[in-house]
Design a protein around this motif. Structure first.
Motif, short mmCIF file in Angstrom:
data_model
loop_
_atom_site.label_atom_id
_atom_site.label_comp_id
_atom_site.label_asym_id
_atom_site.label_seq_id
_atom_site.Cartn_x
_atom_site.Cartn_y
_atom_site.Cartn_z
N GLN A 31 0.82 -1.31 0.05
CA GLN A 31 -0.04 0.10 0.15
C GLN A 31 0.78 1.37 -0.03
O GLN A 31 0.65 2.16 -0.50
N GLN A 32 2.08 1.30 0.88
CA GLN A 32 2.71 2.52 0.98
C GLN A 32 3.56 2.61 -0.35
O GLN A 32 3.75 3.75 -0.97
N LEU A 33 3.89 1.40 -1.10
CA LEU A 33 4.84 1.46 -2.34
C LEU A 33 3.75 1.87 -3.30
O LEU A 33 4.11 2.51 -4.57
N SER A 34 2.48 1.66 -3.50
CA SER A 34 1.42 1.85 -4.38
C SER A 34 1.37 3.49 -4.58
O SER A 34 0.91 4.17 -5.44
N GLY A 35 1.83 4.23 -3.37
CA GLY A 35 1.56 5.76 -3.14
C GLY A 35 2.55 6.42 -3.87
O GLY A 35 2.53 7.57 -4.26
N LEU A 36 3.78 5.51 -4.40
CA LEU A 36 4.86 6.11 -5.01
C LEU A 36 4.77 6.59 -6.51
O LEU A 36 3.72 6.13 -7.02
N THR A 73 20.64 5.94 -4.21
CA THR A 73 20.15 6.90 -4.25
C THR A 73 18.65 6.96 -4.51
O THR A 73 17.77 7.51 -3.78
N VAL A 74 18.31 6.31 -5.65
CA VAL A 74 16.98 5.98 -6.09
C VAL A 74 16.20 5.17 -5.00
O VAL A 74 14.98 5.36 -4.52
N GLN A 75 16.76 4.32 -4.37
CA GLN A 75 16.04 3.60 -3.16
C GLN A 75 15.87 4.39 -2.03
O GLN A 75 14.63 4.52 -1.43
N ALA A 76 16.82 5.50 -1.73
CA ALA A 76 16.53 6.38 -0.42
C ALA A 76 15.36 7.24 -0.99
O ALA A 76 14.60 7.65 -0.12
N ILE A 77 15.07 7.76 -2.32
CA ILE A 77 14.27 8.72 -2.80
C ILE A 77 12.99 8.12 -2.64
O ILE A 77 12.20 8.54 -2.14
N ALA A 78 13.07 6.67 -2.93
CA ALA A 78 11.59 6.05 -2.95
C ALA A 78 11.28 5.79 -1.24
O ALA A 78 9.94 6.05 -1.06
N VAL A 79 12.08 5.67 -0.40
CA VAL A 79 11.74 5.38 0.99
C VAL A 79 11.26 6.69 1.42
O VAL A 79 10.17 6.85 2.02
N ALA A 80 11.99 7.88 1.11
CA ALA A 80 11.78 9.34 1.70
C ALA A 80 10.15 9.65 1.10
O ALA A 80 9.68 10.21 1.82
N CYS A 81 10.16 9.32 0.00
CA CYS A 81 8.99 9.45 -0.83
C CYS A 81 7.52 8.96 -0.26
O CYS A 81 6.45 9.35 -0.12
N ALA A 82 7.95 7.62 0.12
CA ALA A 82 6.72 7.04 0.88
C ALA A 82 6.18 7.48 2.32
O ALA A 82 5.27 7.48 2.69
N TYR A 83 7.28 8.57 2.69
CA TYR A 83 6.94 9.15 4.02
C TYR A 83 6.62 10.66 3.83
O TYR A 83 6.87 11.44 4.57
N TRP A 87 6.84 14.95 5.80
CA TRP A 87 7.89 15.81 5.92
C TRP A 87 7.87 17.06 6.59
O TRP A 87 6.54 17.38 6.80
N PRO A 88 8.86 17.75 6.72
CA PRO A 88 9.89 18.07 5.84
C PRO A 88 11.02 17.39 5.91
O PRO A 88 11.21 16.21 6.81
N LEU A 89 11.68 17.14 4.96
CA LEU A 89 12.77 16.52 4.54
C LEU A 89 14.21 16.90 4.39
O LEU A 89 14.30 17.83 3.88
N LEU A 90 15.21 16.35 5.31
CA LEU A 90 16.44 16.89 4.89
C LEU A 90 17.37 15.92 4.37
O LEU A 90 17.52 14.47 4.74
N VAL A 91 18.26 16.53 3.27
CA VAL A 91 19.12 15.43 2.54
C VAL A 91 20.46 16.06 2.76
O VAL A 91 20.80 16.95 2.43
N PHE A 158 13.00 17.93 11.32
CA PHE A 158 12.77 17.24 10.20
C PHE A 158 12.15 15.84 10.72
O PHE A 158 12.63 15.41 11.74
N ALA A 159 11.25 15.30 9.89
CA ALA A 159 10.63 14.05 10.17
C ALA A 159 11.40 12.86 9.30
O ALA A 159 11.13 11.85 9.73
N VAL A 160 11.93 13.22 8.25
CA VAL A 160 12.64 12.42 7.45
C VAL A 160 14.25 12.93 7.11
O VAL A 160 14.30 13.89 6.73
N VAL A 161 15.11 12.07 7.44
CA VAL A 161 16.47 12.54 7.09
C VAL A 161 17.29 11.53 6.22
O VAL A 161 17.18 10.43 6.47
#
Length: 527
Positions: A31-36, A73-83, A87-91, A158-161
């Motif tokens: 369900q989380q993945l389908s929201g990407l 990188t793309v894996q991290a973006i996918a995880v961050a996007c799932a949450y 956000w806010p997100l810090l990279v 930040f909620a996601v780092v």
């Protein structure tokens, strides 16, 4: 037919290519993945999808330690996007990877607008942190004197780092570790990325290290830090020495360009040649890009596309921001669309830019004239990417140009090596009665008494170092990118300016002489 375990998976029915119903296994994170974003979800390969699911199973707190080139990188973006609802997100990334990361974020998360991503350019650049969805920060800014920046980061909560190349935190005594570790511990989701984690000295037990080797960070003396294959085999050692010598011979600006490119290269010199060949040809005898230039380009593009132009206005983003106490409320956004015919005879507004819009109403980038996103206000859809926004500001704003050159070359004169910006800070902060003594002991002592007195009475940054065009403006080097800029102290800048004036004078004399010279070839004859 394969079985599906009921603990972590559900059974769903789907149609196969022959129209038959077949069961498939769906994990509890589907369900989380389908929201990407669909494009991002399709891009993930099976092993990358497994990495994302692993991160989700750990509630977004994990380390992704795949080897280089496997798509961390793309894996991290996918995880961050799932949450992203949290956000806010810090990279946090190495300084050389700030722009590649921004481009990847914009590529895989289309809903992000250029205005949603805040790139922290320096330690005092904290205004955009509280109002942005995403903040991108380089390790180089996390130093002991970055208190305002650290306070701004802590206030944002930040909620996601995401921490790329997290082995940079291997030393518990380093300033960046002391700053980032508490922030990572307190955030709800934290994704650490690194190459090949390994244990180092006993005191580093439990911290991520990388046994991979980054040529840009090599010194010719620290062979013990390299993989054994490089230090044991003589031919490899020679290759590394050649690479480092080539790299060390480049100016800081050239090194920065190679780092920002994100390319792999065997020779720094050849890497620069490849970058130059890939760039669009550019030549201008005007120092900066003005609103008239932008208006002319927009009108021309609109006519080609059969579209129109619009006027986009907002508070000027080139000027330095005032403190919140004295800051006036920003002017309201406007997007006035007119036909090309009605706008051609009107001068561009002093407070905005004319932007081309194609026949379908899609705005075209002020920098590259490619399509921009259609979501957001007019001011948020001026550029198609952060890269174009950066290039535009660099070509049109002296203040922004100086800040970018300072970030790269640290205010060091590229001719004599004087630490000009560091000297400015010391002189500025010193008591007035000590400034003269400080200047007389430096290379700048040969300047005129009038100039020295100005620097003693009221030191300003522009008196200590200048941004110089390597290819002169009069030769077509205006409105340029970073690769054509360098830092010069006032002494070296004066010498270079005098040399250029001499060259221009000789060039003008040669042109004038060629106009009046007689063609004596008619007096020649064959024997």
């Amino acid at each position: 037919m394969s079985e599906c375990r009921e603990t972590d998976e559900d059974i769903q029915i789907e149609m196969d290519d022959n129209g038959l119903q077949t069961p498939r296994c769906e994990t509890r994170w589907s369900q989380q993945l389908s929201g990407l974003p669909p494009k991002l979800l399709q891009r993930l390969m099976p092993f990358q999808l497994e990495g994302v699911e692993f991160a989700l199973s750990k509630n977004g707190r994990c380390m992704i330690a795949d080897e280089m080139g496997l798509g961390k990188t793309v894996q991290a973006i996918a995880v961050a996007c799932a949450y992203r609802k949290e956000w806010p997100l810090l990279v946090v990334v190495p300084s050389s990877l700030k722009y590649p990361w921004i481009e990847e974020l914009e590529r895989w998360i289309p809903e992000l607008q250029p205005g949603d991503i805040n790139l922290v350019e320096n330690k005092s650049h904290t205004m955009g942190i509280s109002s942005s969805k995403v903040t991108v920060l380089g390790y180089g800014l996390l130093t002991t004197d970055a208190r305002p920046l650290v306070e701004a980061l802590n206030r944002q909560r930040f909620a996601v780092v995401v921490v790329d190349e997290s082995h940079y935190l291997k030393s518990r005594n380093a300033a960046r570790t002391k700053i980032l570790a508490p922030l990572i511990q307190s955030t709800k989701r934290a994704i650490l990325l690194t190459g090949t984690p390994a244990l180092g000295r006993p005191e580093e037990d439990g911290t991520p290290l990388s046994s991979s080797f980054t040529p840009l960070d090599i010194k010719l003396t620290n062979w013990d830090e390299l993989p054994e294959a490089f230090s044991r085999r003589r031919e490899n050692r020679i290759q590394v020495q050649r690479f480092v010598q080539d790299w060390s011979g480049l100016a800081a600006m050239k090194q920065k360009l190679l780092q920002r490119s994100g390319r792999l290269f065997h020779s720094p010199t050849l890497g620069l040649q490849q970058l130059a060949a890939a760039q669009r040809p550019h030549s201008s005898t005007r120092r900066y890009l003005g609103k008239d230039d932008v208006a002319e380009a927009s009108l021309s593009k609109a006519q080609q596309e059969g579209g129109s132009v619009r006027l986009v206005t907002k508070e000027a983003f080139f000027t330095k921001r005032k403190s919140l106490a004295s800051e006036k409320p920003p002017a309201p956004e406007s997007a006035v669309s007119e036909s090309c015919e009605t706008m051609e005879d009107q001068p561009p507004s002093e407070s905005g830019f004319l932007q081309a819009v194609d026949s379908d109403g899609v705005p075209l980038c002020l920098s590259c004239q490619q399509h921009c996103s259609t979501t957001g206000g007019a001011w948020d859809t001026r550029f198609c990417s952060h890269k174009c926004q950066d290039e535009f500001q660099l070509r049109s704003s002296q203040t922004y140009m100086r800040s970018r050159v300072l970030e790269t070359e640290k205010g060091v004169c590229q001719q004599c090596g004087l630490q000009a910006h560091e000297l400015f800070l010391k002189v500025r902060d010193a008591p007035p009665d000590r400034r003269k003594e400080m200047l007389e002991s430096t290379w700048l002592a040969q300047m005129s008494l009038k100039q020295l007195n100005v620097m003693i009475r009221a030191p300003v940054e522009g008196d200590f170092w200048q941004v110089d065009h390597i290819r002169p403006v009069y030769s077509g080097g205006g409105q340029c990118s970073l690769e054509n800029l360098q830092t010069l102290c006032p002494v070296c800048h004066k010498a270079r300016t005098a040399q250029q004036a001499k060259e221009r004078s000789q060039e003008k004399k040669s042109v004038a002489a060629s106009k009046v010279a007689s063609d004596i070839s008619r007096f020649f004859f064959r024997k």
